[in-house]
Write a protein that holds these residues in place. Sequence first.
Motif, PDB file in Angstrom:
ATOM      1  N   PRO A  70      62.816  46.514  59.532  1.00 52.80           N
ATOM      2  CA  PRO A  70      62.880  45.452  58.609  1.00 52.80           C
ATOM      3  C   PRO A  70      62.323  45.481  57.193  1.00 52.80           C
ATOM      4  O   PRO A  70      63.045  45.024  56.447  1.00 52.80           O
ATOM      5  N   ILE A 121      65.032  45.494  53.891  1.00 54.14           N
ATOM      6  CA  ILE A 121      65.017  44.326  53.134  1.00 54.14           C
ATOM      7  C   ILE A 121      64.298  44.770  51.525  1.00 54.14           C
ATOM      8  O   ILE A 121      64.836  44.168  50.613  1.00 54.14           O
ATOM      9  N   LYS A 122      63.341  45.495  51.746  1.00 57.80           N
ATOM     10  CA  LYS A 122      62.816  45.846  50.385  1.00 57.80           C
ATOM     11  C   LYS A 122      63.722  46.845  49.599  1.00 57.80           C
ATOM     12  O   LYS A 122      63.883  46.309  48.274  1.00 57.80           O
ATOM     13  N   TRP A 159      66.199  43.996  47.974  1.00 57.67           N
ATOM     14  CA  TRP A 159      65.637  43.503  47.022  1.00 57.67           C
ATOM     15  C   TRP A 159      65.998  44.476  45.604  1.00 57.67           C
ATOM     16  O   TRP A 159      66.233  44.093  44.709  1.00 57.67           O
ATOM     17  N   SER A 171      69.602  41.876  45.946  1.00 53.50           N
ATOM     18  CA  SER A 171      69.863  41.029  47.003  1.00 53.50           C
ATOM     19  C   SER A 171      68.639  39.862  46.731  1.00 53.50           C
ATOM     20  O   SER A 171      67.666  40.070  46.449  1.00 53.50           O
ATOM     21  N   ILE A 187      67.889  37.792  49.569  1.00 51.63           N
ATOM     22  CA  ILE A 187      67.599  37.658  50.949  1.00 51.63           C
ATOM     23  C   ILE A 187      66.064  37.276  51.157  1.00 51.63           C
ATOM     24  O   ILE A 187      65.314  38.325  50.763  1.00 51.63           O
ATOM     25  N   VAL A 190      59.646  35.790  56.039  1.00 52.84           N
ATOM     26  CA  VAL A 190      59.641  37.019  55.210  1.00 52.84           C
ATOM     27  C   VAL A 190      58.248  37.793  55.878  1.00 52.84           C
ATOM     28  O   VAL A 190      58.115  38.868  56.244  1.00 52.84           O
TER      29      VAL A 190
END
Length: 345
Positions: free
Chosen positions: A185, A189-190, A193, A197, A199, A298
Amino acid sequence: MTSDTRDGRDAPARSARWRIQAGAAVVGCAATYAVGVLVRRRGGASGPFPGERLIKGASLVGGLALSALVTGSASRPGARRAAAIGAQGAAAALVQGGSHLLFDAMGVVLRRAAGPEAADTTPVVPGQVAVRSLAVGSASLAVLAARGHSAASAPACPECRRPLPRHALRAPAWSGYAACALSLPYPVIKLAWECGSDIGITRPDVIHGIRGGWVPVLPALTGSVLSLALVRPWGRVLPTWVPVAGGAPVPRWAVLGPAVFGVAVLIQVAPAAVLAALRHARDPLRPSVEEIGLRPWVPLGFYTSWLLWGIALAGAALEYHRRSAGCPACAEPVAGSAEQPPSVP
């Protein structure tokens, strides 16, 4: 020559070997403590640096425990067992205290990647890096000495003379796969970014404006691969398509060493981060997570996955240790271990 005769001949050699290892570990613990004191006095800081108290205490306990084993001060079986446990616990604490080396390395890379914008990051102090490096090195020596002390009195394989463990702890076989999934995760996600993105972001101008955000992704993805290496055949035998070294066995320390270090980092960071996130969410005087730039799920999701990742990674490392503790000379695994894997195509 009978097995009992060979055991008698091998016992003095094993005893002498572990005493040398223990002596080196005692010297390492003493050097760690001395350098820690010197760095603190010359640094002039008002408080201890991260991990200082743990490193000093562990080096002191480890040195005393190993000294008791070497000199024979712990003559009774219970005292010897307590000293051996103390040495192993001190080794774990030294790794824990020295695990800040990862953040020292990330700090150097981040300052180079972000330039002047990273000037407010915690500076890397060479003296502290030296203390942490000595702590990790002393921990390795202490583990070798503790294992050598156990092996000196353990029964040996009649073929290869390798000491056999008295018992073997077990962990779920899927621990490594769970560790890999729990590690994803944060880097995924990093990276999202970094690709633009939004998110989990409430303030894109703040989050996307951070330079060097990709730096923490590198150790996280390395940990993902390491988690799989603990349970996949290529973590024990290199695939045959690898140039030159294809089909060669992977040294156990090359997998177990980084795994233990990773567990130490996660144990150091994850619980404190989870508690800090919960306290921050309940403190009305602090700005909300949304004001900082992130959705509430997050940081809590990141830190919780780190905590679970550390638990799963520890289990996977334990299972790797059990499965790979075989007798390579006679091609037979020790009691309780699985068959040695074939070469990986």
